[in-house]
Design a protein around this motif. Structure first.
Motif, PDB file in Angstrom:
ATOM      1  N   LEU A 133      10.297  15.503   2.267  1.00  0.00           N
ATOM      2  CA  LEU A 133       8.932  15.072   3.495  1.00  0.00           C
ATOM      3  C   LEU A 133       8.017  14.068   2.372  1.00  0.00           C
ATOM      4  CD1 LEU A 133       8.186  18.727   4.253  1.00  0.00           C
ATOM      5  CD2 LEU A 133       9.399  16.526   5.899  1.00  0.00           C
ATOM      6  N   CYS A 134       7.725  14.071   0.487  1.00  0.00           N
ATOM      7  CA  CYS A 134       7.404  13.235   0.572  1.00  0.00           C
ATOM      8  C   CYS A 134       7.066  12.179   0.526  1.00  0.00           C
ATOM      9  CB  CYS A 134       7.431  13.262  -1.077  1.00  0.00           C
ATOM     10  SG  CYS A 134       5.904  12.577  -2.009  1.00  0.00           S
ATOM     11  N   THR A 135       8.429  11.786   0.696  1.00  0.00           N
ATOM     12  CA  THR A 135       9.440  10.024   1.029  1.00  0.00           C
ATOM     13  C   THR A 135       9.062   9.381   2.310  1.00  0.00           C
ATOM     14  OG1 THR A 135      11.362  11.090   1.690  1.00  0.00           O
ATOM     15  CG2 THR A 135      11.141  10.015  -0.353  1.00  0.00           C
ATOM     16  N   HIS A 136       8.328  10.478   3.390  1.00  0.00           N
ATOM     17  CA  HIS A 136       8.215   9.886   4.778  1.00  0.00           C
ATOM     18  C   HIS A 136       6.732   9.740   3.607  1.00  0.00           C
ATOM     19  CE1 HIS A 136      10.830  13.519   6.241  1.00  0.00           C
ATOM     20  NE2 HIS A 136      11.449  12.483   6.128  1.00  0.00           N
ATOM     21  N   TYR A 137       5.757  10.297   3.131  1.00  0.00           N
ATOM     22  CA  TYR A 137       4.572   9.552   3.498  1.00  0.00           C
ATOM     23  C   TYR A 137       4.846   7.665   3.246  1.00  0.00           C
ATOM     24  CZ  TYR A 137       2.494  14.524   3.360  1.00  0.00           C
ATOM     25  OH  TYR A 137       2.179  15.489   4.240  1.00  0.00           O
ATOM     26  N   VAL A 138       5.679   8.300   1.663  1.00  0.00           N
ATOM     27  CA  VAL A 138       5.544   6.333   1.172  1.00  0.00           C
ATOM     28  C   VAL A 138       6.101   5.580   2.807  1.00  0.00           C
ATOM     29  CG1 VAL A 138       7.448   5.087  -0.343  1.00  0.00           C
ATOM     30  CG2 VAL A 138       6.291   7.642  -1.286  1.00  0.00           C
ATOM     31  N   SER A 139       7.160   6.247   3.268  1.00  0.00           N
ATOM     32  CA  SER A 139       8.134   5.191   4.118  1.00  0.00           C
ATOM     33  C   SER A 139       7.353   4.943   5.113  1.00  0.00           C
ATOM     34  CB  SER A 139       9.144   5.569   4.992  1.00  0.00           C
ATOM     35  OG  SER A 139       9.718   6.476   4.004  1.00  0.00           O
ATOM     36  N   ALA A 140       5.818   6.042   5.685  1.00  0.00           N
ATOM     37  CA  ALA A 140       5.028   5.197   6.763  1.00  0.00           C
ATOM     38  C   ALA A 140       3.563   4.713   6.576  1.00  0.00           C
ATOM     39  CB  ALA A 140       4.918   6.987   7.533  1.00  0.00           C
ATOM     40  N   LYS A 141       3.667   4.500   5.188  1.00  0.00           N
ATOM     41  CA  LYS A 141       2.749   4.292   4.256  1.00  0.00           C
ATOM     42  C   LYS A 141       1.414   4.366   4.971  1.00  0.00           C
ATOM     43  CE  LYS A 141       4.972   0.152   3.002  1.00  0.00           C
ATOM     44  NZ  LYS A 141       5.147  -0.133   2.261  1.00  0.00           N
ATOM     45  N   SER A 142       1.443   6.064   4.917  1.00  0.00           N
ATOM     46  CA  SER A 142      -0.464   7.063   5.532  1.00  0.00           C
ATOM     47  C   SER A 142      -0.117   8.445   4.317  1.00  0.00           C
ATOM     48  CB  SER A 142      -0.302   6.492   7.103  1.00  0.00           C
ATOM     49  OG  SER A 142      -1.320   7.534   7.337  1.00  0.00           O
ATOM     50  N   CYS A 143      -1.367   8.710   4.620  1.00  0.00           N
ATOM     51  CA  CYS A 143      -1.068  10.558   4.004  1.00  0.00           C
ATOM     52  C   CYS A 143      -2.501  11.031   5.145  1.00  0.00           C
ATOM     53  CB  CYS A 143      -1.153  10.482   3.166  1.00  0.00           C
ATOM     54  SG  CYS A 143       0.345  10.445   1.606  1.00  0.00           S
ATOM     55  N   SER A 144      -2.534   9.919   6.405  1.00  0.00           N
ATOM     56  CA  SER A 144      -3.316   9.746   7.415  1.00  0.00           C
ATOM     57  C   SER A 144      -3.422  11.695   7.599  1.00  0.00           C
ATOM     58  CB  SER A 144      -3.718   9.311   8.672  1.00  0.00           C
ATOM     59  OG  SER A 144      -2.443   9.675   9.642  1.00  0.00           O
ATOM     60  N   PRO A 145      -4.258  12.536   8.188  1.00  0.00           N
ATOM     61  CA  PRO A 145      -4.392  13.416   8.789  1.00  0.00           C
ATOM     62  C   PRO A 145      -3.161  13.679   9.933  1.00  0.00           C
ATOM     63  CG  PRO A 145      -6.570  13.411   8.889  1.00  0.00           C
ATOM     64  CD  PRO A 145      -5.509  11.807   8.320  1.00  0.00           C
ATOM     65  N   SER A 146      -2.471  12.489  10.726  1.00  0.00           N
ATOM     66  CA  SER A 146      -1.437  13.040  11.222  1.00  0.00           C
ATOM     67  C   SER A 146      -0.525  13.110  11.383  1.00  0.00           C
ATOM     68  CB  SER A 146      -1.920  11.520  12.500  1.00  0.00           C
ATOM     69  OG  SER A 146      -1.991   9.969  12.207  1.00  0.00           O
ATOM     70  N   MET A 147      -0.257  12.323  10.000  1.00  0.00           N
ATOM     71  CA  MET A 147       0.696  12.054   9.414  1.00  0.00           C
ATOM     72  C   MET A 147       1.360  13.359   8.587  1.00  0.00           C
ATOM     73  SD  MET A 147       3.348   9.800   9.014  1.00  0.00           S
ATOM     74  CE  MET A 147       4.718  10.522   7.842  1.00  0.00           C
ATOM     75  N   ILE A 148      -0.009  14.085   7.616  1.00  0.00           N
ATOM     76  CA  ILE A 148       0.489  15.429   7.184  1.00  0.00           C
ATOM     77  C   ILE A 148       0.416  16.155   8.525  1.00  0.00           C
ATOM     78  CG2 ILE A 148      -1.058  16.974   6.643  1.00  0.00           C
ATOM     79  CD1 ILE A 148      -2.356  14.647   4.393  1.00  0.00           C
ATOM     80  N   LEU A 149      -0.122  15.734   9.550  1.00  0.00           N
ATOM     81  CA  LEU A 149       0.794  16.996  10.647  1.00  0.00           C
ATOM     82  C   LEU A 149       2.777  17.031  11.323  1.00  0.00           C
ATOM     83  CD1 LEU A 149      -0.442  19.435  12.853  1.00  0.00           C
ATOM     84  CD2 LEU A 149      -1.159  17.424  14.906  1.00  0.00           C
ATOM     85  N   ASN A 150       2.377  15.535  11.122  1.00  0.00           N
ATOM     86  CA  ASN A 150       3.923  15.479  11.725  1.00  0.00           C
ATOM     87  C   ASN A 150       5.517  16.429  10.341  1.00  0.00           C
ATOM     88  OD1 ASN A 150       5.981  13.164  12.870  1.00  0.00           O
ATOM     89  ND2 ASN A 150       6.385  13.334  11.117  1.00  0.00           N
ATOM     90  N   GLU A 151       4.390  15.537   9.549  1.00  0.00           N
ATOM     91  CA  GLU A 151       5.596  16.393   8.547  1.00  0.00           C
ATOM     92  C   GLU A 151       5.076  18.285   7.977  1.00  0.00           C
ATOM     93  OE1 GLU A 151       7.843  14.207   6.483  1.00  0.00           O
ATOM     94  OE2 GLU A 151       6.464  13.188   8.187  1.00  0.00           O
TER      95      GLU A 151
END
Length: 320
Positions: free
Chosen positions: A109-127
């Protein structure tokens, strides 16, 4: 090779659970939807309690990983070196909290932040939703478990039957002077049976989430303690060089114990008979020769061990 029923059911859970998780994540238009299926695969364990325990650990580690990612990635950038920096405190946390099972899926799941280049609230909610869907479906699917009680009872019966066999054999060899063919191989078999019984008892106990049914686990422990006593009795029997006349009464008592060997027997009658036999021994004439003394002492030691053997069962019945 023929698959066991439990293995077949687990395989079905893997496939249906993973597909259901991916479909649900895709229906919610989540990024990296297939990760939900992988988390479901990793969530399904052999017992309900193990599944719930691992799910709880992953939730905790997810929070730690997300905090680390939200702090480090925006500062260090979304690249492999930053990922390595996140991994250092992340792995340390997993080890310190004894949550090694959470390392792989949450790291994904951490790699998804890297792939999306984002740690925005919407991305955190996605994970978070991917984790909840994968772990939730895995836990839900694992609420169904084969009861396992029938197989557990079969293991229990094999242990009890083997102990009865050992007791009958002891009664025979107490009265025989030639003990050259009296080996302890039966204890190796009994130990293996107890290992199987313990495994099934733990599985049965850990598949009860609301009430912890530990009866069979306690039963296994009781028989294991009795096995230790039987090994001591065996060691004394093979040291007998002659068969004193008192040996027949002891052999008869051991046969009686074997004949009355039952799961629900509170052994009160056997303990009373043992006390009578003990009193009978005290009334006997003292041994004359050293050999008589040593063999009588061995019989007395066996008698005391038989009392310990029965007391273990009595304590088990009383505690229930």
């Amino acid at each position: 090779m023929k698959m066991k029923t439990e293995e077949t059911i687990k395989l079905i859970k893997y496939v249906t659970g993973s597909v259901a998780a991916v479909l649900l994540a895709a229906a919610l238009q989540l990024q990296f939807a297939y990760a939900a299926g992988i988390i479901t695969l990793l969530t399904i364990q052999d017992t309900k309690k193990e599944t719930v325990r691992i799910t709880a650990k992953r939730m905790i580690i997810f929070v730690i990983m997300t905090i680390l990612s939200a702090v480090i990635f925006p500062l260090a950038g979304y690249h492999v070196w930053a990922f390595g920096i996140v991994l250092i405190p992340y792995l340390f946390s997993c080890m310190a909290l004894d949550m090694k099972e959470a390392i792989a899926p949450i790291a994904v799941l951490c790699t998804h932040y890297v792939s999306a280049k984002s740690c925005s609230p919407s991305m955190i909610l996605n994970e978070f939703l991917i984790l909840m869907i994968g772990a939730g479906i895995g836990t839900l699917w694992n609420l169904y478990m084969p009861d396992g009680r029938r197989q557990l009872l079969e293991y229990q019966k094999t242990v009890d039957d083997k102990i009865v066999y050992i007791l009958h054999r002891m009664a025979i060899y107490i009265e025989l002077e030639d003990k050259t063919d009296y080996t302890g191989s039966c204890f190796d078999e009994l130990d293996a049976m107890l290992v199987n019984l313990k495994k099934e008892a733990l599985r049965y106990m850990n598949n009860h989430l609301i009430t912890e049914d530990d009866y069979y686990y306690e039963y296994m422990q009781m028989r294991a303690r009795q096995c230790v006593i039987l090994k001591r009795i065996y060691a004394d029997i093979i040291r007998l060089t002659t068969t004193p006349e008192q040996g027949k009464a002891l052999a008869d008592f051991i046969r009686q114990t074997a004949d009355e060997f039952a799961e629900q027997n509170n052994v009160e009658t056997l303990l009373s008979e043992l006390e009578r036999l003990h009193h009978h021994y005290e009334q006997q004439q003292l041994p004359v020769t050293r050999q008589e003394f040593e063999n009588r002492s061995m019989l007395y030691h066996i008698l005391e061990d038989m009392k310990a053997f029965l007391d273990i069962k009595k304590d088990f019945i009383t505690a229930r």
